[in-house]
Scaffold this motif. Structure first.
Motif, PDB file in Angstrom:
ATOM      1  N   LEU A   1     -79.322  16.038 -37.601  1.00  0.00           N
ATOM      2  CA  LEU A   1     -79.135  15.952 -39.053  1.00  0.00           C
ATOM      3  C   LEU A   1     -79.007  17.352 -39.668  1.00  0.00           C
ATOM      4  O   LEU A   1     -78.181  17.567 -40.554  1.00  0.00           O
ATOM      5  CB  LEU A   1     -80.279  15.172 -39.701  1.00  0.00           C
ATOM      6  CG  LEU A   1     -80.299  13.670 -39.417  1.00  0.00           C
ATOM      7  CD1 LEU A   1     -81.561  13.041 -39.998  1.00  0.00           C
ATOM      8  CD2 LEU A   1     -79.047  13.003 -39.976  1.00  0.00           C
ATOM      9  N   TRP A   2     -79.822  18.267 -39.195  1.00  0.00           N
ATOM     10  CA  TRP A   2     -79.728  19.647 -39.682  1.00  0.00           C
ATOM     11  C   TRP A   2     -78.360  20.250 -39.349  1.00  0.00           C
ATOM     12  O   TRP A   2     -77.719  20.873 -40.203  1.00  0.00           O
ATOM     13  CB  TRP A   2     -80.842  20.504 -39.063  1.00  0.00           C
ATOM     14  CG  TRP A   2     -80.648  21.962 -39.316  1.00  0.00           C
ATOM     15  CD1 TRP A   2     -80.973  22.652 -40.450  1.00  0.00           C
ATOM     16  CD2 TRP A   2     -80.052  22.906 -38.431  1.00  0.00           C
ATOM     17  NE1 TRP A   2     -80.607  23.971 -40.312  1.00  0.00           N
ATOM     18  CE2 TRP A   2     -80.045  24.144 -39.080  1.00  0.00           C
ATOM     19  CE3 TRP A   2     -79.523  22.819 -37.137  1.00  0.00           C
ATOM     20  CZ2 TRP A   2     -79.528  25.291 -38.492  1.00  0.00           C
ATOM     21  CZ3 TRP A   2     -79.016  23.958 -36.560  1.00  0.00           C
ATOM     22  CH2 TRP A   2     -79.022  25.183 -37.224  1.00  0.00           C
ATOM     23  N   ALA A   3     -77.890  20.054 -38.123  1.00  0.00           N
ATOM     24  CA  ALA A   3     -76.585  20.594 -37.711  1.00  0.00           C
ATOM     25  C   ALA A   3     -75.460  19.987 -38.538  1.00  0.00           C
ATOM     26  O   ALA A   3     -74.528  20.696 -38.954  1.00  0.00           O
ATOM     27  CB  ALA A   3     -76.348  20.346 -36.219  1.00  0.00           C
ATOM     28  N   VAL A   4     -75.532  18.699 -38.825  1.00  0.00           N
ATOM     29  CA  VAL A   4     -74.521  18.042 -39.655  1.00  0.00           C
ATOM     30  C   VAL A   4     -74.552  18.613 -41.067  1.00  0.00           C
ATOM     31  O   VAL A   4     -73.503  18.897 -41.665  1.00  0.00           O
ATOM     32  CB  VAL A   4     -74.732  16.507 -39.657  1.00  0.00           C
ATOM     33  CG1 VAL A   4     -73.908  15.834 -40.748  1.00  0.00           C
ATOM     34  CG2 VAL A   4     -74.395  15.924 -38.297  1.00  0.00           C
ATOM     35  N   ALA A   5     -75.748  18.809 -41.612  1.00  0.00           N
ATOM     36  CA  ALA A   5     -75.866  19.376 -42.967  1.00  0.00           C
ATOM     37  C   ALA A   5     -75.308  20.798 -43.013  1.00  0.00           C
ATOM     38  O   ALA A   5     -74.598  21.156 -43.953  1.00  0.00           O
ATOM     39  CB  ALA A   5     -77.324  19.355 -43.417  1.00  0.00           C
TER      40      ALA A   5
ATOM     41  N   LEU B   1     -70.837  24.478 -44.474  1.00  0.00           N
ATOM     42  CA  LEU B   1     -69.816  25.465 -44.117  1.00  0.00           C
ATOM     43  C   LEU B   1     -68.420  24.977 -44.492  1.00  0.00           C
ATOM     44  O   LEU B   1     -67.593  25.761 -44.980  1.00  0.00           O
ATOM     45  CB  LEU B   1     -69.894  25.796 -42.628  1.00  0.00           C
ATOM     46  CG  LEU B   1     -71.156  26.548 -42.188  1.00  0.00           C
ATOM     47  CD1 LEU B   1     -71.196  26.656 -40.667  1.00  0.00           C
ATOM     48  CD2 LEU B   1     -71.234  27.912 -42.830  1.00  0.00           C
ATOM     49  N   VAL B   2     -68.162  23.707 -44.291  1.00  0.00           N
ATOM     50  CA  VAL B   2     -66.867  23.142 -44.689  1.00  0.00           C
ATOM     51  C   VAL B   2     -66.696  23.259 -46.205  1.00  0.00           C
ATOM     52  O   VAL B   2     -65.631  23.644 -46.697  1.00  0.00           O
ATOM     53  CB  VAL B   2     -66.740  21.669 -44.233  1.00  0.00           C
ATOM     54  CG1 VAL B   2     -65.548  20.985 -44.884  1.00  0.00           C
ATOM     55  CG2 VAL B   2     -66.643  21.592 -42.721  1.00  0.00           C
ATOM     56  N   GLN B   3     -67.757  22.965 -46.932  1.00  0.00           N
ATOM     57  CA  GLN B   3     -67.698  23.069 -48.392  1.00  0.00           C
ATOM     58  C   GLN B   3     -67.416  24.512 -48.826  1.00  0.00           C
ATOM     59  O   GLN B   3     -66.585  24.749 -49.699  1.00  0.00           O
ATOM     60  CB  GLN B   3     -69.011  22.580 -49.000  1.00  0.00           C
ATOM     61  CG  GLN B   3     -69.018  22.627 -50.516  1.00  0.00           C
ATOM     62  CD  GLN B   3     -70.357  22.198 -51.089  1.00  0.00           C
ATOM     63  OE1 GLN B   3     -71.405  22.466 -50.497  1.00  0.00           O
ATOM     64  NE2 GLN B   3     -70.315  21.555 -52.240  1.00  0.00           N
ATOM     65  N   LYS B   4     -68.062  25.477 -48.204  1.00  0.00           N
ATOM     66  CA  LYS B   4     -67.835  26.882 -48.540  1.00  0.00           C
ATOM     67  C   LYS B   4     -66.419  27.324 -48.170  1.00  0.00           C
ATOM     68  O   LYS B   4     -65.779  28.079 -48.907  1.00  0.00           O
ATOM     69  CB  LYS B   4     -68.880  27.765 -47.871  1.00  0.00           C
ATOM     70  CG  LYS B   4     -70.261  27.627 -48.487  1.00  0.00           C
ATOM     71  CD  LYS B   4     -71.271  28.480 -47.790  1.00  0.00           C
ATOM     72  CE  LYS B   4     -72.680  28.315 -48.259  1.00  0.00           C
ATOM     73  NZ  LYS B   4     -72.964  27.790 -49.538  1.00  0.00           N
ATOM     74  N   ARG B   5     -65.923  26.856 -47.041  1.00  0.00           N
ATOM     75  CA  ARG B   5     -64.541  27.176 -46.650  1.00  0.00           C
ATOM     76  C   ARG B   5     -63.556  26.578 -47.651  1.00  0.00           C
ATOM     77  O   ARG B   5     -62.574  27.218 -48.022  1.00  0.00           O
ATOM     78  CB  ARG B   5     -64.267  26.652 -45.244  1.00  0.00           C
ATOM     79  CG  ARG B   5     -62.884  27.046 -44.727  1.00  0.00           C
ATOM     80  CD  ARG B   5     -62.656  26.594 -43.321  1.00  0.00           C
ATOM     81  NE  ARG B   5     -62.793  25.144 -43.221  1.00  0.00           N
ATOM     82  CZ  ARG B   5     -62.984  24.489 -42.092  1.00  0.00           C
ATOM     83  NH1 ARG B   5     -63.085  25.130 -40.947  1.00  0.00           N
ATOM     84  NH2 ARG B   5     -63.089  23.184 -42.083  1.00  0.00           N
TER      85      ARG B   5
ATOM     86  N   ALA C   1     -78.043  29.088 -38.936  1.00  0.00           N
ATOM     87  CA  ALA C   1     -76.764  28.434 -39.233  1.00  0.00           C
ATOM     88  C   ALA C   1     -75.615  29.023 -38.409  1.00  0.00           C
ATOM     89  O   ALA C   1     -74.638  28.339 -38.111  1.00  0.00           O
ATOM     90  CB  ALA C   1     -76.448  28.540 -40.716  1.00  0.00           C
ATOM     91  N   LEU C   2     -75.740  30.282 -38.018  1.00  0.00           N
ATOM     92  CA  LEU C   2     -74.664  30.901 -37.248  1.00  0.00           C
ATOM     93  C   LEU C   2     -74.477  30.208 -35.907  1.00  0.00           C
ATOM     94  O   LEU C   2     -73.386  30.247 -35.337  1.00  0.00           O
ATOM     95  CB  LEU C   2     -74.882  32.404 -37.086  1.00  0.00           C
ATOM     96  CG  LEU C   2     -75.787  32.909 -35.975  1.00  0.00           C
ATOM     97  CD1 LEU C   2     -74.892  33.416 -34.860  1.00  0.00           C
ATOM     98  CD2 LEU C   2     -76.604  34.064 -36.491  1.00  0.00           C
TER      99      LEU C   2
END
Length: 197
Positions: A17-21, A26-30, A166-167
Motif C-alpha cells: 500500500l505504501w509503494a502504491v501511494a 510520483l505520477v501526480q507530480k510528473r 520513496a527513491l
C-alpha cells in the motif's frame, strides 16, 4: 494460519500500500510538470507566432539584412521543434536542455533584430513593429512566470524522486529526475548595468 503469518501478511500489505501511494504521488507530480510545461508551451506558441510577423515587418525595411532575418527564422524553427520534443516528454532532461539552448539562440537572434531595428528610424516608428515588439515583451514576461511555476513543480518532483525511502519506488518504477528550464538570458544580460561617472 499462525499469528506470525498474519503479522507477515499485514507487513507485506502495508509495504504494498505504501509503494502504491508513493507511485501514485510520483505520477501526480510528473503530471504537474506536464501541466506546468503546457502553460509555458502556450506562451512559446504565442511567441513563435509573433516571430514571423516581426520578421515580415522588418523585411520591408531591412532587405539588405537578410542574414539577420534568416537567423531569426531558423532559430524560431529550432525552438519550435525543441518545444514539441518537451511537450511529448516534459520530464526528459535532454529535451529540456535542448529547448533551453534553442530558446537562448532564439532570444539572441531576436535581440540582434531588435538592436538592428533601433538603427532604422522608419522601422522603429512603424506602428505594427511597435505593437509586435510590445506583444513580444509581454509574452517574454509571461514565459518567465510560467517557467518559474514549471521549475517549482520540477523541484517538488525531484525532491520526491530523490528522498529515501520513496527513491526505492522511483528507481524501480523508472522515475528519473527532471531538468529545470533555465532562463533564456545569458549571465551578462541578467547583470545590473554598471554606471561610470
Amino acid at each position: 494460519m499462525s499469528v506470525a503469518s498474519w503479522i507477515s501478511l499485514a507487513v507485506v500489505a502495508v509495504v504494498v500500500l505504501w509503494a502504491v501511494a508513493v507511485f501514485n504521488g510520483l505520477v501526480q507530480k510528473r503530471n504537474r510538470i506536464a501541466n506546468a510545461f503546457s502553460q509555458i508551451d502556450v506562451q512559446l506558441k504565442r511567441r513563435y507566432d509573433l516571430v514571423p510577423n516581426l520578421v515580415e515587418v522588418a523585411k520591408r525595411y531591412l532587405a539588405h539584412e537578410a542574414s539577420t532575418l534568416e537567423a531569426v527564422t531558423r532559430a524560431r524553427g529550432t525552438a519550435f521543434d525543441a518545444a514539441a520534443a518537451v511537450r511529448a516528454r516534459p520530464t526528459d532532461a535532454a529535451a529540456v536542455g535542448t529547448l533551453a539552448l534553442a530558446e537562448q539562440a532564439l532570444g539572441g537572434s531576436l535581440g540582434r533584430l531588435m538592436a538592428l531595428a533601433e538603427s532604422y528610424p522608419d522601422l522603429k516608428a512603424d506602428a505594427t513593429m511597435a505593437s509586435l515588439s510590445e506583444e513580444l515583451t509581454s509574452t517574454e514576461n509571461r514565459i518567465g512566470f510560467a517557467r518559474q511555476a514549471y521549475n517549482d513543480e520540477v523541484l517538488a518532483y525531484n525532491d520526491a524522486v530523490g528522498q529515501f525511502p520513496a527513491l526505492l519506488v522511483a528507481r524501480v518504477s523508472g522515475f528519473a529526475p527532471a531538468a529545470m528550464l533555465q532562463s533564456t538570458q545569458s549571465a551578462q544580460e541578467r547583470e545590473a548595468p554598471r554606471l561610470a561617472f
